[in-house]
Design an enzyme around this catalytic site. Structure first.
Site, PDB file in Angstrom:
ATOM      1  N   GLU A  83       0.835  -1.182   0.000  1.00 18.55           N
ATOM      2  CA  GLU A  83       0.000   0.000   0.000  1.00 18.55           C
ATOM      3  C   GLU A  83       0.881   1.247   0.000  1.00 18.55           C
ATOM      4  O   GLU A  83       1.903   1.301   0.688  1.00 18.55           O
ATOM      5  CB  GLU A  83      -0.943   0.007   1.204  1.00 18.55           C
ATOM      6  CG  GLU A  83      -2.022  -1.066   1.094  1.00 18.55           C
ATOM      7  CD  GLU A  83      -3.076  -0.967   2.170  1.00 18.55           C
ATOM      8  OE1 GLU A  83      -4.244  -1.298   1.863  1.00 18.55           O
ATOM      9  OE2 GLU A  83      -2.754  -0.572   3.307  1.00 18.55           O
ATOM     10  N   CYS A 127       3.838   8.554   0.891  1.00 15.90           N
ATOM     11  CA  CYS A 127       4.343   7.588   1.866  1.00 15.90           C
ATOM     12  C   CYS A 127       4.537   6.260   1.154  1.00 15.90           C
ATOM     13  O   CYS A 127       3.566   5.625   0.738  1.00 15.90           O
ATOM     14  CB  CYS A 127       3.349   7.453   3.016  1.00 15.90           C
ATOM     15  SG  CYS A 127       3.850   6.302   4.301  1.00 15.90           S
ATOM     16  N   CYS A 145       6.241  -6.786   7.574  1.00 16.63           N
ATOM     17  CA  CYS A 145       7.226  -6.212   8.486  1.00 16.63           C
ATOM     18  C   CYS A 145       7.609  -7.243   9.533  1.00 16.63           C
ATOM     19  O   CYS A 145       6.807  -8.120   9.879  1.00 16.63           O
ATOM     20  CB  CYS A 145       6.635  -4.965   9.156  1.00 16.63           C
ATOM     21  SG  CYS A 145       7.824  -3.972  10.089  1.00 16.63           S
ATOM     22  N   CYS A 199       5.655  -3.954  16.072  1.00 14.19           N
ATOM     23  CA  CYS A 199       5.284  -2.861  16.969  1.00 14.19           C
ATOM     24  C   CYS A 199       3.799  -3.012  17.309  1.00 14.19           C
ATOM     25  O   CYS A 199       2.962  -3.157  16.421  1.00 14.19           O
ATOM     26  CB  CYS A 199       5.549  -1.512  16.304  1.00 14.19           C
ATOM     27  SG  CYS A 199       7.300  -1.226  15.934  1.00 14.19           S
ATOM     28  N   CYS A 239       0.918  -0.838  15.689  1.00 16.55           N
ATOM     29  CA  CYS A 239       0.971  -0.687  14.226  1.00 16.55           C
ATOM     30  C   CYS A 239       0.272  -1.842  13.532  1.00 16.55           C
ATOM     31  O   CYS A 239       0.598  -3.013  13.765  1.00 16.55           O
ATOM     32  CB  CYS A 239       2.430  -0.590  13.777  1.00 16.55           C
ATOM     33  SG  CYS A 239       2.624  -0.357  11.993  1.00 16.55           S
ATOM     34  N   SER A 252      12.243   6.891   7.648  1.00 16.79           N
ATOM     35  CA  SER A 252      11.852   6.647   9.034  1.00 16.79           C
ATOM     36  C   SER A 252      12.270   5.245   9.448  1.00 16.79           C
ATOM     37  O   SER A 252      11.996   4.271   8.752  1.00 16.79           O
ATOM     38  CB  SER A 252      10.337   6.797   9.194  1.00 16.79           C
ATOM     39  OG  SER A 252       9.941   6.461  10.506  1.00 16.79           O
ATOM     40  N   CYS A 294      -1.283   6.892   9.494  1.00 19.92           N
ATOM     41  CA  CYS A 294      -0.052   6.326  10.034  1.00 19.92           C
ATOM     42  C   CYS A 294      -0.340   5.098  10.881  1.00 19.92           C
ATOM     43  O   CYS A 294      -1.171   5.128  11.788  1.00 19.92           O
ATOM     44  CB  CYS A 294       0.653   7.388  10.878  1.00 19.92           C
ATOM     45  SG  CYS A 294       2.223   6.858  11.571  1.00 19.92           S
TER      46      CYS A 294
END
Length: 389
Positions: A113, A127, A134, A138, A141, A221, A363
């Site tokens: 995405e 973004c 991932c 986290c 997230c 980031s 986010c």
């Protein structure tokens, strides 16, 4: 009202042909591809690559037919050997606030995405994702709930920019009314676990004869892969953002499990050594506001102590909920109190306006459709439920 447009699922051209795709290659890769194919004499490959580079990355060409400074014979030869295809856009969503999100299929089972956020940076920020899934887990997230599939190639990272520029009508790249002014590596994945491809993609995105975004308008980031920080700065010259979210190891171990490997003290030392860090090139600390978890005045004062000696600004991010998330967003008054403490200490601490929440584009909400129910199936079920007796 949320606008939703679906592109029917179909194999991409890249998946049905053996011809290499020239879109997204670096300059050196482009030269080598021309030589290896036999389509261009080695002595002329560099010159031809300059022409192709400008058409692909400055003008957004998706066919060789438009290349008016290339002979018809050479255009036909190039078309016999190569393609200039975009990946398949499986789904395109537009939020009521103008945020756009694309679900992009790079290859079978490889979907990411990408989100465009208007009125961020000079004009608007894209973004981009660096991995499918991932590994960091986290806990706040949504992306972290999707297992890592693989790293994206540099060309696949660049393809996200090309897709966005197509949709925004941003060709040629020097358009005066540019709407895409910034690129942020804040999408799916940990960029520093795919640094080689991230660096190559930045090389292409920042090239002055191509997409031509300044490296100071490109931000990477990271959750804190400390050993790669120096190499990131030296190879990319990009702006640095740190996904922090806590001021002590006990809490950050919970929120950002990577902290167990690279604790806060080591992270701060790595940040202080980041190449080019100065008051003109500050590091951005991202701090998601979680109700009753990390949003007290004491946490704000601890954050000030942690920032000492670091040219920094702090982005306060109201938590963006997602299905099954274990947290709530801090109350607005609590966030403003937190920001006020930071501001009085001399730190810029803007509160990030949530964008694209209605399409799960904010986010921490990204998660590729390979891990979710297809939107078409979801809508079908909703319709069936609505008409059921």
């Amino acid at each position: 009202m949320t606008s939703l447009t679906l592109t029917p699922s179909r194999p991409s051209a890249a998946a049905t042909t053996a011809r290499p795709n020239l879109s997204g290659l670096t300059r050196s890769e482009l030269v080598q591809a021309l030589i290896d194919s036999g389509a261009v004499e080695p002595a002329k490959a560099k010159m031809r690559a300059v022409q192709l580079w400008q058409w692909i990355h400055h003008s957004g060409a998706v066919t060789f037919d438009v290349m008016t400074n290339v002979s018809k014979e050479m255009r036909a030869t190039l078309a016999d050997h190569f393609i200039l295809d975009r990946p398949e856009v499986v789904e395109r969503q537009v939020s009521k606030d103008g945020t756009r999100k694309w679900l992009i299929r790079m290859a079978p089972g490889i979907e990411v995405e990408t989100v465009y956020i208007p009125d961020v940076g000079r004009a608007g920020a894209l973004c981009v994702s660096s991995q499918v899934g991932c590994t960091l887990n986290c806990t706040f997230c949504h992306t972290g709930t999707q297992a890592l599939v693989r790293n994206l190639t540099a060309a696949e990272i660049i393809a996200q920019v090309l897709v966005a520029k197509d949709d925004l009508g941003e060709w040629p790249s020097d358009a005066e009314a540019r709407r895409l002014s910034n690129v942020v590596f804040m999408g799916m994945g940990e960029p520093l676990y795919n640094l080689d491809n991230v660096a190559k993609s930045i090389e292409v995105i920042s090239d002055g004869e191509g997409i031509a975004l300044s490296r100071r308008r490109i931000t990477v980031s990271t959750s804190g892969v400390v050993p790669e920080l120096i190499r990131l700065g030296e190879t990319t010259g990009a702006m640095l953002a740190i996904s922090l979210h806590a001021t002590n190891d006990a809490l950050r171990d919970e929120l950002v499990p990577l902290n167990k490997k690279f604790p806060i003290a080591a992270l701060m030392e790595g940040i202080k050594a980041y190449p080019g860090l100065s008051n003109a090139r500050r590091v951005t600390f991202e701090y998601v506001m979680l109700k009753g978890v990390n949003d007290s005045p004491a946490e704000a004062r601890a954050l000030i102590q942690l920032m000492k000696g670091v040219p920094a600004k702090i982005n306060l991010i109201p938590f963006n909920p997602w299905p099954g998330s274990p947290y709530e967003c801090s109350d607005w008054g609590t966030i403003e109190t937190f920001a006020g403490i930071l501001n009085r200490a001399g730190y810029s601490s803007p509160i990030r306006t949530p964008r694209g929440r209605d399409i799960l584009a904010a986010c921490g909400q990204l998660k590729s459709e390979s891990e979710k129910m297809r939107a078409s199936a979801r809508r079908r079920l909703e319709v069936e439920a609505a008409v059921a007796p």
